[in-house]
Design a protein around this motif. Structure first.
Motif, PDB file in Angstrom:
ATOM      1  N   HIS A 190      -2.691   2.148   9.686  1.00  0.00           N
ATOM      2  CA  HIS A 190      -2.600   1.617   8.126  1.00  0.00           C
ATOM      3  C   HIS A 190      -2.478   0.172   8.325  1.00  0.00           C
ATOM      4  O   HIS A 190      -3.118  -0.662   7.819  1.00  0.00           O
ATOM      5  N   LEU A 191      -1.604  -0.096   9.183  1.00  0.00           N
ATOM      6  CA  LEU A 191      -1.152  -1.639   9.336  1.00  0.00           C
ATOM      7  C   LEU A 191      -2.307  -2.457  10.001  1.00  0.00           C
ATOM      8  O   LEU A 191      -2.475  -3.512   9.697  1.00  0.00           O
TER       9      LEU A 191
ATOM     10  N   SER B  30       0.976  -1.320   0.208  1.00  0.00           N
ATOM     11  CA  SER B  30       0.015   0.077  -0.033  1.00  0.00           C
ATOM     12  C   SER B  30       1.010   1.153   0.116  1.00  0.00           C
ATOM     13  O   SER B  30       0.544   2.313  -0.551  1.00  0.00           O
ATOM     14  N   MET B  31       1.867   1.305   0.866  1.00  0.00           N
ATOM     15  CA  MET B  31       2.819   2.439   0.907  1.00  0.00           C
ATOM     16  C   MET B  31       4.116   1.875   0.979  1.00  0.00           C
ATOM     17  O   MET B  31       4.470   0.791   1.588  1.00  0.00           O
ATOM     18  N   ILE B  32       5.313   2.878   0.518  1.00  0.00           N
ATOM     19  CA  ILE B  32       6.549   2.647   0.836  1.00  0.00           C
ATOM     20  C   ILE B  32       7.347   3.579   1.677  1.00  0.00           C
ATOM     21  O   ILE B  32       6.982   5.001   1.093  1.00  0.00           O
ATOM     22  N   LEU B  33       7.826   3.480   2.656  1.00  0.00           N
ATOM     23  CA  LEU B  33       8.572   4.216   3.663  1.00  0.00           C
ATOM     24  C   LEU B  33      10.055   4.223   3.321  1.00  0.00           C
ATOM     25  O   LEU B  33      10.580   3.050   3.290  1.00  0.00           O
ATOM     26  N   ALA B  34      10.690   5.595   3.261  1.00  0.00           N
ATOM     27  CA  ALA B  34      11.931   5.405   2.843  1.00  0.00           C
ATOM     28  C   ALA B  34      12.874   6.537   3.579  1.00  0.00           C
ATOM     29  O   ALA B  34      12.081   7.578   3.872  1.00  0.00           O
ATOM     30  N   GLU B  35      14.183   6.668   3.890  1.00  0.00           N
ATOM     31  CA  GLU B  35      14.739   7.399   4.640  1.00  0.00           C
ATOM     32  C   GLU B  35      14.901   8.733   3.689  1.00  0.00           C
ATOM     33  O   GLU B  35      14.632   9.854   3.829  1.00  0.00           O
TER      34      GLU B  35
ATOM     35  N   ARG C 167      13.099   2.368 -11.860  1.00  0.00           N
ATOM     36  CA  ARG C 167      13.739   1.576 -12.383  1.00  0.00           C
ATOM     37  C   ARG C 167      13.061   0.043 -12.490  1.00  0.00           C
ATOM     38  O   ARG C 167      12.822  -0.832 -13.456  1.00  0.00           O
ATOM     39  N   MET C 168      12.331  -0.242 -11.372  1.00  0.00           N
ATOM     40  CA  MET C 168      11.713  -1.701 -11.119  1.00  0.00           C
ATOM     41  C   MET C 168      10.322  -1.423 -11.418  1.00  0.00           C
ATOM     42  O   MET C 168       9.385  -2.208 -11.366  1.00  0.00           O
ATOM     43  N   GLU C 169       9.895  -0.144 -12.009  1.00  0.00           N
ATOM     44  CA  GLU C 169       8.271   0.266 -12.389  1.00  0.00           C
ATOM     45  C   GLU C 169       7.612   0.096 -11.075  1.00  0.00           C
ATOM     46  O   GLU C 169       6.283  -0.686 -11.372  1.00  0.00           O
ATOM     47  N   ILE C 170       7.665   0.386 -10.105  1.00  0.00           N
ATOM     48  CA  ILE C 170       6.959   0.179  -8.912  1.00  0.00           C
ATOM     49  C   ILE C 170       6.092   1.583  -8.712  1.00  0.00           C
ATOM     50  O   ILE C 170       7.195   2.576  -8.559  1.00  0.00           O
ATOM     51  N   SER C 171       4.881   1.751  -8.446  1.00  0.00           N
ATOM     52  CA  SER C 171       4.331   3.060  -8.478  1.00  0.00           C
ATOM     53  C   SER C 171       3.588   3.286  -7.231  1.00  0.00           C
ATOM     54  O   SER C 171       2.870   4.276  -7.028  1.00  0.00           O
ATOM     55  N   ASN C 172       3.734   2.392  -6.087  1.00  0.00           N
ATOM     56  CA  ASN C 172       3.069   2.699  -4.994  1.00  0.00           C
ATOM     57  C   ASN C 172       3.393   4.020  -4.338  1.00  0.00           C
ATOM     58  O   ASN C 172       4.542   4.474  -4.543  1.00  0.00           O
ATOM     59  N   LYS C 173       2.580   4.490  -3.412  1.00  0.00           N
ATOM     60  CA  LYS C 173       2.977   5.691  -2.717  1.00  0.00           C
ATOM     61  C   LYS C 173       4.237   5.722  -1.919  1.00  0.00           C
ATOM     62  O   LYS C 173       4.381   4.678  -1.225  1.00  0.00           O
TER      63      LYS C 173
ATOM     64  N   ILE D   4       2.970  -2.275   4.328  1.00  0.00           N
ATOM     65  CA  ILE D   4       3.846  -1.238   4.139  1.00  0.00           C
ATOM     66  C   ILE D   4       5.318  -1.669   4.033  1.00  0.00           C
ATOM     67  O   ILE D   4       5.800  -2.556   4.840  1.00  0.00           O
ATOM     68  N   ALA D   5       6.045  -1.124   3.015  1.00  0.00           N
ATOM     69  CA  ALA D   5       7.429  -1.554   3.028  1.00  0.00           C
ATOM     70  C   ALA D   5       8.349  -0.425   3.489  1.00  0.00           C
ATOM     71  O   ALA D   5       8.146   0.843   3.382  1.00  0.00           O
ATOM     72  N   LEU D   6       9.185  -0.650   4.241  1.00  0.00           N
ATOM     73  CA  LEU D   6      10.299  -0.009   5.005  1.00  0.00           C
ATOM     74  C   LEU D   6      11.587  -0.074   4.163  1.00  0.00           C
ATOM     75  O   LEU D   6      12.278  -1.222   4.386  1.00  0.00           O
ATOM     76  N   VAL D   7      12.221   0.745   3.417  1.00  0.00           N
ATOM     77  CA  VAL D   7      13.328   0.785   2.829  1.00  0.00           C
ATOM     78  C   VAL D   7      14.464   1.303   3.641  1.00  0.00           C
ATOM     79  O   VAL D   7      14.235   2.594   3.969  1.00  0.00           O
ATOM     80  N   SER D   8      15.497   0.700   3.802  1.00  0.00           N
ATOM     81  CA  SER D   8      16.817   1.482   4.341  1.00  0.00           C
ATOM     82  C   SER D   8      17.795   1.712   3.276  1.00  0.00           C
ATOM     83  O   SER D   8      17.955   0.934   2.399  1.00  0.00           O
ATOM     84  N   ASP D   9      18.440   2.816   3.417  1.00  0.00           N
ATOM     85  CA  ASP D   9      19.284   3.312   2.306  1.00  0.00           C
ATOM     86  C   ASP D   9      20.613   2.684   2.453  1.00  0.00           C
ATOM     87  O   ASP D   9      21.205   2.189   1.418  1.00  0.00           O
TER      88      ASP D   9
END
Length: 81
Positions: A42-43, A1-6, A17-23, A49-54
Motif C-alpha cells: 500500500h505504501l 488511506s488506512m489507520i493501524l492501531a494496537e 470523537r474526531m469524526e475520522i472514518s478511514n479504514k 497509512i497512520a500508525l497509532v500507539s496506545d
C-alpha cells in the motif's frame, strides 16, 4: 488511506470523537509480521497509512517497531506526528 492501531477499540473511540472514518485495522504483536507485506505494498502504491500507539513511546517497544524498521529498509518515508 488506512489507520493501524494496537487496540482498535481504543483508537476507534478517538476516531469517532474526531469524526475520522478511514479504514481501521489492528496491528499487534500477533499479526504484525504477517501484515507487513500488505502494508508495504500500500505504501509503495502511494497510499498513506497512520500508525497509532496506545501508550508509551510510539513504536520503539510497542507493536509497530518491526513495521517501522521495514519501512526504513525499503526507503519508505516515516513522518512522526
Amino acid at each position: 488511506s488506512m489507520i493501524l492501531a494496537e487496540d482498535t477499540r481504543t483508537t476507534g473511540l478517538l476516531l469517532n470523537r474526531m469524526e475520522i472514518s478511514n479504514k481501521l485495522e489492528s496491528l499487534n504483536q500477533e499479526n504484525e509480521r504477517s501484515k507487513i507485506p500488505m502494508i508495504l505494498t500500500h505504501l509503495k502504491d502511494g497510499k498513506s497509512i497512520a500508525l497509532v500507539s496506545d501508550a508509551g513511546t510510539p513504536v520503539l517497544s510497542d507493536p509497530g517497531a518491526t513495521l517501522v524498521r521495514s519501512c526504513i529498509e525499503h526507503a519508505i518515508p516515516i513522518v512522526p506526528v
